[in-house]
Design an enzyme around this catalytic site. Structure first.
Site, PDB file in Angstrom:
ATOM      1  N   THR A  80       0.811  -1.147  -0.072  1.00 28.41           N
ATOM      2  CA  THR A  80       0.158  -0.057  -0.088  1.00 28.41           C
ATOM      3  C   THR A  80       0.824   1.125  -0.169  1.00 28.41           C
ATOM      4  O   THR A  80       0.562   1.950  -0.854  1.00 28.41           O
ATOM      5  CB  THR A  80      -1.002  -0.004   1.145  1.00 28.41           C
ATOM      6  OG1 THR A  80      -1.992  -1.012   1.193  1.00 28.41           O
ATOM      7  CG2 THR A  80      -1.713   1.249   1.337  1.00 28.41           C
ATOM      8  N   ASN A 161      -6.099  -9.992  -6.502  1.00 27.87           N
ATOM      9  CA  ASN A 161      -6.185 -10.491  -5.401  1.00 27.87           C
ATOM     10  C   ASN A 161      -7.403 -11.245  -4.957  1.00 27.87           C
ATOM     11  O   ASN A 161      -7.576 -12.193  -3.989  1.00 27.87           O
ATOM     12  CB  ASN A 161      -5.846  -9.419  -4.177  1.00 27.87           C
ATOM     13  CG  ASN A 161      -6.916  -8.297  -4.375  1.00 27.87           C
ATOM     14  OD1 ASN A 161      -7.037  -7.759  -5.585  1.00 27.87           O
ATOM     15  ND2 ASN A 161      -8.021  -7.971  -3.600  1.00 27.87           N
ATOM     16  N   GLN A 189       0.477  -9.526  -4.593  1.00 22.48           N
ATOM     17  CA  GLN A 189       0.097 -11.167  -4.654  1.00 22.48           C
ATOM     18  C   GLN A 189       0.889 -12.087  -5.668  1.00 22.48           C
ATOM     19  O   GLN A 189       1.008 -13.164  -5.316  1.00 22.48           O
ATOM     20  CB  GLN A 189      -1.467 -11.179  -5.309  1.00 22.48           C
ATOM     21  CG  GLN A 189      -2.545 -10.560  -4.240  1.00 22.48           C
ATOM     22  CD  GLN A 189      -2.865 -11.495  -2.977  1.00 22.48           C
ATOM     23  OE1 GLN A 189      -2.335 -12.509  -2.843  1.00 22.48           O
ATOM     24  NE2 GLN A 189      -3.530 -10.742  -2.227  1.00 22.48           N
ATOM     25  N   SER A 208       4.911  -6.804  -1.167  1.00 23.88           N
ATOM     26  CA  SER A 208       4.332  -7.022   0.085  1.00 23.88           C
ATOM     27  C   SER A 208       5.022  -8.162   0.738  1.00 23.88           C
ATOM     28  O   SER A 208       4.895  -9.183   0.081  1.00 23.88           O
ATOM     29  CB  SER A 208       2.781  -6.982   0.145  1.00 23.88           C
ATOM     30  OG  SER A 208       2.454  -7.256   1.456  1.00 23.88           O
ATOM     31  N   HIS A 210       3.966  -9.930   3.626  1.00 23.84           N
ATOM     32  CA  HIS A 210       3.052 -10.633   4.325  1.00 23.84           C
ATOM     33  C   HIS A 210       2.213 -11.662   3.607  1.00 23.84           C
ATOM     34  O   HIS A 210       1.494 -12.372   4.036  1.00 23.84           O
ATOM     35  CB  HIS A 210       2.151 -10.033   5.420  1.00 23.84           C
ATOM     36  CG  HIS A 210       1.099  -9.399   4.888  1.00 23.84           C
ATOM     37  ND1 HIS A 210      -0.310  -9.727   4.885  1.00 23.84           N
ATOM     38  CD2 HIS A 210       0.825  -8.134   4.074  1.00 23.84           C
ATOM     39  CE1 HIS A 210      -0.972  -9.063   4.386  1.00 23.84           C
ATOM     40  NE2 HIS A 210      -0.301  -7.916   3.759  1.00 23.84           N
ATOM     41  N   THR A 250      13.177   5.672  10.461  1.00 24.68           N
ATOM     42  CA  THR A 250      14.298   4.675  10.863  1.00 24.68           C
ATOM     43  C   THR A 250      13.966   3.322  10.284  1.00 24.68           C
ATOM     44  O   THR A 250      12.830   2.647  10.235  1.00 24.68           O
ATOM     45  CB  THR A 250      14.101   4.315  12.446  1.00 24.68           C
ATOM     46  OG1 THR A 250      14.524   5.761  13.142  1.00 24.68           O
ATOM     47  CG2 THR A 250      15.360   3.176  12.852  1.00 24.68           C
ATOM     48  N   CYS A 335      -9.307  -5.975   2.851  1.00 25.78           N
ATOM     49  CA  CYS A 335      -9.397  -4.562   3.030  1.00 25.78           C
ATOM     50  C   CYS A 335     -10.661  -3.863   2.420  1.00 25.78           C
ATOM     51  O   CYS A 335     -11.130  -2.656   2.989  1.00 25.78           O
ATOM     52  CB  CYS A 335      -8.419  -3.850   1.896  1.00 25.78           C
ATOM     53  SG  CYS A 335      -6.668  -4.131   2.194  1.00 25.78           S
TER      54      CYS A 335
END
Length: 389
Positions: A80, A161, A189, A208, A210, A250, A335
């Site tokens: 995102t 997705n 994806q 992404s 995850h 950071t 989402c």
């Protein structure tokens, strides 16, 4: 004290929403949280030096997976953020050059649709939202036919997705490379699953973590040069200058190292993963043969681990409730799953509202779908469907 397990053990078929962090990855993350915990920006001691070296190693590996150079990868919090940096970061160049036309598809994730809608409504960009038709696959030719002298960018996802349909991003990359139009690909994806596609000369790739067994909250944006020319991105955030001033703050070293480990693990096991995912897909389809169903999206151009189906005269939400103690599945994107509206993806494919509202997405990694019995779900569906007369 060990954390108490509070979720009942059910088969997990919702990896398109997120995946479990693999134990090997979790160990790496914990190491960089508790032992090598230095700030990669600290230059006066060994803790910082070790963190900086590790981040560069991770950056180099991620770059290699898509055929990019090490310095072309910046780390972000996920796809995102990467999408926003890519699209909103290109906008000033479009405004300065008078190129304010963008082509995308109507089946993109909200993380692409909403930034582009903002550019259209608030900054005067002209955005074409192409519809893919019943196959769920946008035609590369349809994209090329919409190109104009003022087209700044094309933004097209790699793998949808909701349906798992693979979009022709590699073909478009080759065609657009000879034009001044930049190609952005949301690969949330597809990263790791269809690796060859992303080695094509795509200008901007959003990744992404995850979705491949890394922790939530980490991803990357690949910003591939065209010869000596960088993609003309401007920052959308400020403060610190990290990541080529495009993503200040950071660096989350533990998460970056988790992404690195997950990407390595997925790459090492890709062939087995694909073979087992495809075998489970066939088992599911064989079991569903006892029901009345349709596949939403072109199965010939789909990843092996995502399947979107609608069942004749059957409400998907009711089915999910009936199966919740046995299997974790979803109707679509996590989402937008709270809205209970028909899928914008299935609607854009031209499917009627009943089919679009009742599409069921099953997505799996074989290692995370243990104890799943496809026959059980098929029996439940058959028992819920009205008898044909």
């Amino acid at each position: 004290m060990a954390l108490r397990r509070v979720i009942a053990v059910v088969a997990y078929l919702d990896v398109a929403a997120t995946t479990r962090v693999e134990p090997r990855v979790a160990e790496v993350v914990l190491h960089w949280m508790t032992e090598d915990f230095g700030n990669a920006g600290s230059r006066t001691h060994e803790y910082g030096a070790r963190a900086k070296k590790a981040v560069q190693q991770a950056r180099s590996f991620i770059a290699g997976t898509v055929g990019a150079k090490t310095e072309e990868v910046i780390f972000t919090s996920g796809a995102t953020e990467s999408n926003n940096i890519a699209l909103l970061g290109l906008a000033p160049h479009g405004e300065k050059s008078g190129r304010k036309h963008i082509i995308t598809s109507a089946i993109e994730h909200k993380a692409v649709i909403e930034p582009l809608t903002h550019l259209r409504d608030e900054r005067g960009f002209d955005v074409d939202f192409l519809e893919p038709g019943p196959s769920g696959r946008v035609s590369a030719q349809a994209v090329l036919e919409r190109l104009r002298p003022d087209t700044l960018a094309v933004s097209l996802m790699h793998v949808n997705n909701e349906t798992g349909v693979i979009q022709p991003v590699a073909e478009l990359a080759e065609k657009l490379r000879a034009t001044p139009t930049y190609l952005h690909v949301d690969a949330a994806q597809g990263y790791g699953k269809v690796p060859a596609d992303l080695t094509a000369p795509i200008d901007l790739i959003s990744i992404s973590g995850h979705k491949i067994g890394a922790p939530k909250g980490v991803g990357a944006l690949v910003t591939r040069r065209r010869g000596w020319n960088k993609v003309p991105l401007e920052p959308i955030m400020f403060g610190g200058g990290q990541e080529r001033k495009l993503r200040p703050g950071t660096l989350a070293v533990p998460l970056i190292m988790g992404l690195y480990e997950a990407a390595k693990t997925f790459r090492e096991n890709h062939d087995r993963w694909e073979r087992e995912a495809r075998a489970l897909r066939q088992q599911i389809l064989n079991a569903l043969g006892t029901t009345r169903f349709r596949i939403n999206g072109d199965p010939e151009h789909s990843v092996p681990h995502i399947l979107n189906v609608s069942f004749d005269q059957l409400n998907a939400e009711a089915l999910i409730v009936r199966l919740k103690d046995h299997v974790a599945i979803a109707t679509g994107s996590a989402c937008t799953s709270a809205s209970y509206t028909p899928s914008h993806v299935l609607q854009a494919m031209g499917l009627d509202d009943d089919v679009a509202a009742n599409g069921l997405r099953l997505s799996w990694f074989p290692s995370q779908a243990q104890d799943f019995d496809p026959a059980q779900i098929a029996q439940t569906i058959a028992s819920m469907q009205p008898r044909q007369t």
